[in-house]
Design a protein around this motif. Structure first.
Motif, PDB file in Angstrom:
ATOM      1  N   ALA B 293     -20.194  -6.558  -2.826  1.00 40.43           N
ATOM      2  CA  ALA B 293     -20.682  -5.297  -3.394  1.00 40.43           C
ATOM      3  C   ALA B 293     -20.337  -4.137  -2.459  1.00 40.43           C
ATOM      4  CB  ALA B 293     -22.190  -5.378  -3.605  1.00 40.43           C
ATOM      5  N   THR B 294     -20.446  -4.377  -1.148  1.00 39.11           N
ATOM      6  CA  THR B 294     -20.152  -3.319  -0.185  1.00 39.11           C
ATOM      7  C   THR B 294     -18.676  -2.957  -0.185  1.00 39.11           C
ATOM      8  OG1 THR B 294     -21.908  -4.257   1.136  1.00 39.11           O
ATOM      9  CG2 THR B 294     -20.524  -2.634   2.192  1.00 39.11           C
ATOM     10  N   THR B 295     -17.807  -3.976  -0.343  1.00 36.20           N
ATOM     11  CA  THR B 295     -16.383  -3.649  -0.310  1.00 36.20           C
ATOM     12  C   THR B 295     -16.025  -2.725  -1.468  1.00 36.20           C
ATOM     13  OG1 THR B 295     -15.852  -5.602  -1.596  1.00 36.20           O
ATOM     14  CG2 THR B 295     -15.725  -5.800   0.788  1.00 36.20           C
ATOM     15  N   ALA B 296     -16.694  -2.925  -2.625  1.00 37.81           N
ATOM     16  CA  ALA B 296     -16.424  -2.025  -3.751  1.00 37.81           C
ATOM     17  C   ALA B 296     -16.777  -0.596  -3.359  1.00 37.81           C
ATOM     18  CB  ALA B 296     -17.219  -2.469  -4.969  1.00 37.81           C
ATOM     19  N   LEU B 297     -17.923  -0.438  -2.668  1.00 39.25           N
ATOM     20  CA  LEU B 297     -18.318   0.903  -2.235  1.00 39.25           C
ATOM     21  C   LEU B 297     -17.329   1.451  -1.215  1.00 39.25           C
ATOM     22  CD1 LEU B 297     -22.149   0.413  -1.789  1.00 39.25           C
ATOM     23  CD2 LEU B 297     -20.943   1.375  -3.714  1.00 39.25           C
ATOM     24  N   LEU B 298     -16.908   0.600  -0.281  1.00 40.47           N
ATOM     25  CA  LEU B 298     -15.980   1.058   0.757  1.00 40.47           C
ATOM     26  C   LEU B 298     -14.685   1.544   0.130  1.00 40.47           C
ATOM     27  CD1 LEU B 298     -16.434  -1.802   3.374  1.00 40.47           C
ATOM     28  CD2 LEU B 298     -16.977   0.594   3.746  1.00 40.47           C
ATOM     29  N   VAL B 299     -14.189   0.786  -0.829  1.00 46.55           N
ATOM     30  CA  VAL B 299     -12.877   1.107  -1.375  1.00 46.55           C
ATOM     31  C   VAL B 299     -12.946   2.317  -2.303  1.00 46.55           C
ATOM     32  CG1 VAL B 299     -11.042   0.240  -2.848  1.00 46.55           C
ATOM     33  CG2 VAL B 299     -12.006  -1.210  -1.088  1.00 46.55           C
ATOM     34  N   PHE B 300     -14.049   2.466  -3.037  1.00 49.57           N
ATOM     35  CA  PHE B 300     -14.079   3.557  -4.022  1.00 49.57           C
ATOM     36  C   PHE B 300     -14.763   4.823  -3.518  1.00 49.57           C
ATOM     37  CE2 PHE B 300     -13.744  -0.195  -6.891  1.00 49.57           C
ATOM     38  CZ  PHE B 300     -12.465   0.093  -7.325  1.00 49.57           C
ATOM     39  N   ALA B 301     -15.648   4.719  -2.556  1.00 49.50           N
ATOM     40  CA  ALA B 301     -16.365   5.919  -2.107  1.00 49.50           C
ATOM     41  C   ALA B 301     -15.716   6.568  -0.895  1.00 49.50           C
ATOM     42  CB  ALA B 301     -17.819   5.575  -1.790  1.00 49.50           C
ATOM     43  N   THR B 302     -15.208   5.746   0.033  1.00 51.09           N
ATOM     44  CA  THR B 302     -14.721   6.311   1.288  1.00 51.09           C
ATOM     45  C   THR B 302     -13.525   7.244   1.135  1.00 51.09           C
ATOM     46  OG1 THR B 302     -15.413   4.185   2.142  1.00 51.09           O
ATOM     47  CG2 THR B 302     -14.410   5.688   3.692  1.00 51.09           C
ATOM     48  N   PRO B 303     -12.584   6.988   0.201  1.00 50.43           N
ATOM     49  CA  PRO B 303     -11.478   7.948   0.068  1.00 50.43           C
ATOM     50  C   PRO B 303     -11.964   9.386  -0.131  1.00 50.43           C
ATOM     51  CG  PRO B 303     -10.974   5.994  -1.178  1.00 50.43           C
ATOM     52  CD  PRO B 303     -12.382   5.822  -0.684  1.00 50.43           C
ATOM     53  N   THR B 304     -13.108   9.550  -0.792  1.00 45.85           N
ATOM     54  CA  THR B 304     -13.637  10.895  -0.980  1.00 45.85           C
ATOM     55  C   THR B 304     -13.896  11.568   0.358  1.00 45.85           C
ATOM     56  OG1 THR B 304     -14.812   9.841  -2.782  1.00 45.85           O
ATOM     57  CG2 THR B 304     -15.299  12.145  -2.370  1.00 45.85           C
ATOM     58  N   LEU B 305     -14.430  10.798   1.303  1.00 40.74           N
ATOM     59  CA  LEU B 305     -14.720  11.361   2.620  1.00 40.74           C
ATOM     60  C   LEU B 305     -13.430  11.757   3.328  1.00 40.74           C
ATOM     61  CD1 LEU B 305     -16.796  11.756   5.008  1.00 40.74           C
ATOM     62  CD2 LEU B 305     -16.011   9.540   5.780  1.00 40.74           C
ATOM     63  N   VAL B 306     -12.419  10.885   3.245  1.00 38.94           N
ATOM     64  CA  VAL B 306     -11.162  11.179   3.928  1.00 38.94           C
ATOM     65  C   VAL B 306     -10.562  12.456   3.357  1.00 38.94           C
ATOM     66  CG1 VAL B 306      -8.878  10.286   4.454  1.00 38.94           C
ATOM     67  CG2 VAL B 306     -10.822   8.735   4.395  1.00 38.94           C
ATOM     68  N   VAL B 307     -10.590  12.573   2.028  1.00 40.36           N
ATOM     69  CA  VAL B 307     -10.011  13.750   1.381  1.00 40.36           C
ATOM     70  C   VAL B 307     -10.837  14.994   1.700  1.00 40.36           C
ATOM     71  CG1 VAL B 307      -9.578  14.795  -0.853  1.00 40.36           C
ATOM     72  CG2 VAL B 307      -8.867  12.463  -0.425  1.00 40.36           C
ATOM     73  N   ALA B 308     -12.157  14.859   1.667  1.00 38.63           N
ATOM     74  CA  ALA B 308     -13.003  16.008   1.988  1.00 38.63           C
ATOM     75  C   ALA B 308     -12.734  16.484   3.411  1.00 38.63           C
ATOM     76  CB  ALA B 308     -14.478  15.644   1.817  1.00 38.63           C
ATOM     77  N   GLY B 309     -12.565  15.523   4.332  1.00 31.26           N
ATOM     78  CA  GLY B 309     -12.257  15.884   5.716  1.00 31.26           C
ATOM     79  C   GLY B 309     -10.906  16.569   5.813  1.00 31.26           C
ATOM     80  N   LEU B 310      -9.946  16.082   5.042  1.00 30.55           N
ATOM     81  CA  LEU B 310      -8.616  16.701   5.042  1.00 30.55           C
ATOM     82  C   LEU B 310      -8.701  18.152   4.555  1.00 30.55           C
ATOM     83  CD1 LEU B 310      -5.549  16.371   5.366  1.00 30.55           C
ATOM     84  CD2 LEU B 310      -5.463  15.677   2.988  1.00 30.55           C
ATOM     85  N   PHE B 311      -9.483  18.374   3.489  1.00 28.87           N
ATOM     86  CA  PHE B 311      -9.674  19.750   3.001  1.00 28.87           C
ATOM     87  C   PHE B 311     -10.248  20.627   4.120  1.00 28.87           C
ATOM     88  CE2 PHE B 311     -10.376  18.568  -1.758  1.00 28.87           C
ATOM     89  CZ  PHE B 311      -9.041  18.252  -1.855  1.00 28.87           C
ATOM     90  N   GLY B 312     -11.229  20.083   4.815  1.00 30.30           N
ATOM     91  CA  GLY B 312     -11.845  20.851   5.898  1.00 30.30           C
ATOM     92  C   GLY B 312     -10.841  21.179   6.983  1.00 30.30           C
ATOM     93  N   VAL B 313     -10.019  20.178   7.342  1.00 32.01           N
ATOM     94  CA  VAL B 313      -9.003  20.403   8.364  1.00 32.01           C
ATOM     95  C   VAL B 313      -8.026  21.475   7.893  1.00 32.01           C
ATOM     96  CG1 VAL B 313      -7.000  19.331   9.434  1.00 32.01           C
ATOM     97  CG2 VAL B 313      -9.185  18.158   9.462  1.00 32.01           C
ATOM     98  N   LEU B 314      -7.634  21.412   6.613  1.00 31.71           N
ATOM     99  CA  LEU B 314      -6.692  22.415   6.089  1.00 31.71           C
ATOM    100  C   LEU B 314      -7.317  23.804   6.111  1.00 31.71           C
ATOM    101  CD1 LEU B 314      -5.041  20.515   3.112  1.00 31.71           C
ATOM    102  CD2 LEU B 314      -3.993  21.178   5.272  1.00 31.71           C
TER     103      LEU B 314
END
Lengths: 323, 670
Positions: B293-314
């Motif tokens: 169950a956790t891997t599903a969360l890791l795979v589907f939720a975490t990309p949002t964080l990476v992208v949000a961080g990228l937006f912030g960096v930009l």
């Protein structure tokens, strides 16, 4: 305890179950009554406003529902570690396995009971949110749950690093650091920010609304008691977030009207130098964006972008103040 | 398809393959943590220089004279250099140039923990070490926070230092908690529990732990760069305003996030495809369900964080305006993206903890796991619902007002599947024979603590009550009760339970029990007063507060010191029992029926001599004659399935794969 028949697991089951249930019922009733009558009336945020009273009532109701749940689990756990430890006598007897049909019944009723409680909580919470006009929380620029009255006093709350200022559009839009609100009057706090996200928390009034740059966040409250209340910033806004607090006062409507009109006259010269009253203002060029962005607007000017709307403020006159 | 191990990495047996020459190089020339750090420093210097060249004259006063472009490039290339230095890219690069990559060699000795190692057991131990580093660093920062809060007006730190410490504590702890179980125990145990000889993607797995440790180094750089004033939530306009420490936060979270995605992909693929014959979904251990169950969360939720961080960096470097209101962006975008990750994140932390508890309870109460299917369904239900609750963090933020009842409903609904997990625990304890070993104490404490955390969560989900408690110490107490009281207690329970298998050494029982009682009592004494402090009107992350709240705050601070010291007992126990005075652990000291306990200690390099054929779920403590699996190694006393010490070890527990009709008839492999 000693009478639990070791050779008759079924009898032992119901005996243990009865003990747990008795302890649970007694503790729950005592705990709930003690909480409701002894602690309940003193639970924050108190009863300074209609919304605060609602929040207090809500908290108490939730507590009275939650306490038996907590006591049930704790009683069961406590009973288990005392009665069902491996070092007890007769621990080696044949394992007592819950028959599949009983297990299924337990699971079904557990799911049913928790679902009913949850749906009930949702219904209760929604009613308590809508009835007191949004329960004092920030409803954004277009509130849908409003007080059922025509005389609402708008007060604009402007968050900035690291202080609160207030503008009273019904009195010429003067700006001050003093927060005065009249008793028994519906008040609409229009919360906005000039830089980063703050959160306007009028603690005893039971009001909390984020101050977002370029957004008008409306929260309604109806003060019911005279006195002082605390205003704190509740969203991390930088270095001096912890020091961003002040006080407001609930005063009698006539006193408020007197204060507002005299302050309006006193500050008339200052008010002319302020940007015209608007629901939102452009965040300062040296503020949130850290001067990274080219900006040809003055700091703290009337916003011309998203969120700006024509300002129509109904005059909050003497008649309303005295009613 | 499942459990097809076609080409396991060479070199498990027999003469060392030619690739041994690589490892025979002198230590300084081979790749290990030292070369990784050299790569990191080199990468940082190079990136910083490039940044200063391409963005010359870009220095802004708000950033303390630091060029954000240089810092971001430095940190990113530093992390890249770290991975190159450890050798994470050797294999793909060799493949890319058409060369045959050097096969991996099974390594022994302590050096393997400091190398890019493909054995999931080594990776698991590497995760243990890095997680504990994270935990103790964050814990020290927590001590600093509590010290500052001893007095409402006299300050030990300046406001800037305090806010940096608060942000660093929150971020480090969140990063740690997102991997603290899934990393160490998930990687170490999952292949053993499902009867697999390896992970699906060993290189992906190994890369994830090195990304995790790279994230640790990156987030530490925030302190010398001036810290970040936003706390771990990094709200947007303040994020743009902040000094260069913010870059460490954004880049660090992106790196940790990539590690989480990789770990999730690998674990999910392993669980789905690498189960042993007979390891049907109805027999998968509850911990594996929680990891799935956790891997599903890791795979589907975490990309949002990476992208949000990228937006912030930009926003901070390329002057985009994703989060800048006055230029067409929106600070709400960050809030929504962050919490769209942030709330599943909470269950990324909580679910594996529930899984651990579900493993420990049956062993120490000698009962089958009650309502196994309901428990597994509860975990999947929590995982699914957790994607639909994020706006409860924004109840007072001025979101669309009619969203609030909706998110109140979804948030309260999540307490139904969470209740299943309580049902599993309470049902298992029914008329049990409870042995109070350290893991069991921790597991029981999880139920005690998480109950308070869960019930206060219902208060927070109720919008009218939320008006008072939102953003106050009440919330702080609530999530420390769920994350620390739930996850960290479960983590330590899991460590005491599985470390004998992982290290082959017995931990001192007395010290463990001391650790438990001090941690349990003073955890509650530290955080319970915070509910009251919050209700009495103290917002989070303040360093000045009402003088009338000093008594409660001091009580909490003093308890926090003792709570902190309890971890020293663990650290001492860990070092003493494993390195200084090691005592060999039995292969199955707790008498567990779990598959992972049926292999010898230390666990062989490829776990199982041949794939086991699973014949029953691992919780049948009521049927001592029922075997667990056919290991193809008859008569080896080391491999007898779970019997409590002193309990009758039944004969004939091993069922031959020939006469068992209910397993997958795939041919035995290897």
């Amino acid at each position: 305890m000693a009478t639990a028949a070791p050779s008759a697991p079924q009898g032992g089951n119901s005996h243990d179950l009865r003990t747990i249930a008795t302890i649970w019922v007694v503790l729950s009733i005592v705990g709930d009554l003690a909480f409701w009558f002894l602690a309940g009336p003193h639970i924050p945020p108190g009863r300074m406003s209609d919304q605060a009273r609602g929040a207090q009532f809500d908290f108490n109701v939730l507590f009275v529902i939650a306490l038996p749940v907590v006591i049930l689990v704790w009683t069961y756990l406590g009973f288990a570690v005392i009665r069902w430890r491996a070092s007890r006598p007769n621990a080696d007897e044949a394992p007592v396995i819950v028959p599949p049909r009983t297990a299924l019944r337990i699971q079904t009723s557990w799911i049913a009971i928790t679902s009913v409680v949850v749906i009930g909580l949702f219904g209760f919470g929604t009613y308590e949110l809508i009835a007191p006009a949004g329960a004092g929380g920030g409803e954004g620029p277009t509130p849908i749950w409003k007080p059922n009255t025509k005389t609402i006093l708008p007060i604009q709350v402007i968050g900035q690093q690291w202080m609160w200022t207030y503008r009273y559009p019904s009195f010429g839009g003067f700006e001050t650091t003093q927060l005065m609100v009249p008793k028994n009057t519906e008040i609409a706090f229009h919360v906005t920010s000039l830089d980063v996200v703050h959160d306007f928390w009028a603690y005893q009034l039971g009001v909390k609304a984020d101050a977002n740059p370029n957004e008008d966040d409306v929260a309604y409250v109806k003060p019911e008691q005279l006195g002082r209340f605390t205003v704190r910033c509740d969203e991390l806004c930088g270095l001096w977030h912890g020091a961003m607090y002040s006080y407001g006062h609930v005063v009698a409507p006539t006193a408020f009207y007197h204060w507002a009109t005299t302050t309006e006259q006193k500050l008339a010269a200052n008010t002319k130098t302020l940007p015209p009253f608007a629901w939102t203002y452009t965040p300062g060029a040296n503020g949130a964006s850290g001067s990274l962005y080219p900006s040809n607007v003055d700091p703290y000017s009337k916003s011309s972008l998203y969120g700006s709307s024509t300002v129509k403020v109904k005059q909050y006159g003497a008649s309303a103040a005295q009613s | 398809m499942a459990s097809t191990i076609t080409t396991p990495v060479e070199g498990s047996t027999g003469a060392p393959p030619p690739a041994q020459r690589m490892r025979n190089r002198p230590a300084w020339a081979s790749q290990h943590l030292g070369t990784a750090l050299i790569g990191a420093v080199g990468g940082y210097a190079f990136g910083h220089w490039i940044g200063n060249v391409i963005a010359a004259g870009y220095t802004v006063p708000q950033s303390n004279g630091q060029n954000d472009v240089a810092v971001v490039l430095g940190l990113s290339l530093g992390a890249l250099g770290y991975l190159i230095g450890i050798g994470a890219f050797n294999y793909p690069i060799a493949k890319m140039f058409g060369r045959e990559p050097l096969p991996e060699v099974a390594e022994e000795g302590w050096q393997r923990f400091f190398r890019f190692n493909l054995d999931h057991k080594v990776v698991g131990m590497q995760y243990v070490i890095v997680s504990l580093l994270f935990l103790f660093t964050g814990g020290l920062l927590a001590m600093a926070i509590r010290t500052e809060l001893l007095n409402p007006t006299n300050h030990i730190f300046g406001a800037g230092t305090y806010i940096a410490v608060v942000g660093e504590h929150g971020t480090i702890m969140m990063m740690m908690a997102s991997s603290v179980v899934i990393g160490p125990l998930g990687n170490w145990l999952v292949p053993l529990m499902i009867g697999s000889r390896r992970m699906a993607f060993p290189r992906v797995e190994a890369t994830s732990v090195w990304l995790f440790s790279a994230g640790y180094l990156v987030i530490l750089t925030a302190l010398p760069l001036g810290g970040f004033p936003t706390g771990w939530t990094g709200y947007a306009p303040l994020q743009n305003q902040s000094t260069a420490g913010m870059d460490s936060y954004l880049v660090g979270f992106a790196i940790i996030g990539m590690g989480m995605i990789l770990a999730g992909l690998n674990l999910g693929a392993t669980i789905i495809n690498y189960r042993a014959p007979g390891m049907t979904w109805g027999r998968v251990p509850i911990f594996v369900w929680s990891v799935l169950a956790t891997t599903a969360l890791l795979v589907f939720a975490t990309p949002t964080l990476v992208v949000a961080g990228l937006f912030g960096v930009l926003d901070r470097t390329a002057l985009t305006a994703f989060y800048v209101n006055e230029h067409g962006g929106s600070s709400f975008l960050w809030e929504n993206l962050f919490w769209f990750f942030g709330h599943p994140e909470v269950y990324i932390m909580a679910l594996p903890g529930f899984g651990i508890v579900g493993e420990i309870l049956p062993v120490f109460s000698r009962r089958p796991l009650f309502a196994y299917k309901v428990g597994a369904a509860g975990m999947l239900g929590v995982a699914l619902l957790s994607f639909f609750v994020w706006q409860h963090h924004l109840f007072q933020s001025g979101i669309n007002p009619d969203m609030r009842p909706l998110f109140m409903l979804t948030t309260e609904l999540i307490s139904i599947p969470t209740g299943f997990i309580f049902l599993v625990g309470l049902g298992t304890l029914w008329k049990a024979r409870i042995r109070f070993e350290p893991p069991m104490l921790f597991a029981l404490a999880v139920y005690f603590n998480f109950l308070i955390g869960g019930v206060t969560g219902v208060f927070l989900s109720d919008v009218p009550v939320n008006v008072t408690v939102h953003g106050s110490f009440f919330v702080l107490a609530h999530f420390h009760y769920t994350i620390m009281g739930g996850l960290i207690f479960a983590f330590f329970g899991g460590l005491y339970y599985w470390l004998p298998k992982m290290t082959g050494k017995t931990l001192n029982r007395k010290l463990a029990i001391w650790h438990f009682w001090i941690m349990f009592i003073f955890f509650n004494l530290t955080f319970f007063p915070m509910f009251i402090i919050g209700l009495l009107g103290q917002p989070r992350r303040v360093f000045e507060y009402a003088t009338r709240l000093q008594g409660l705050n001091d009580f909490s601070s003093v308890s926090a010191y003792i709570l902190g010291s309890s971890f020293l007992i663990f650290a001492f126990n860990f070092v003493w029992s494993i390195y200084i005075d090691p005592k060999r652990a039995e292969s199955n000291p707790w008498g567990s029926r779990g598959l992972e306990w049926q292999v010898p200690t230390p666990v062989p390099h490829y776990n199982f001599e041949r794939l086991p054929v699973v014949v029953a779920d691992p919780y049948r403590y009521d049927e001592p004659d029922q075997g667990v699996a056919d290991f193809g190694t008859f008569g080896d006393p080391a491999l007898s399935p779970g019997a409590a010490p002193g309990e009758r070890v039944p004969h004939g527990h091993v069922q031959s794969s020939d006469d068992s009709g209910d397993f997958d008839p795939r041919p035995p492999i290897i």
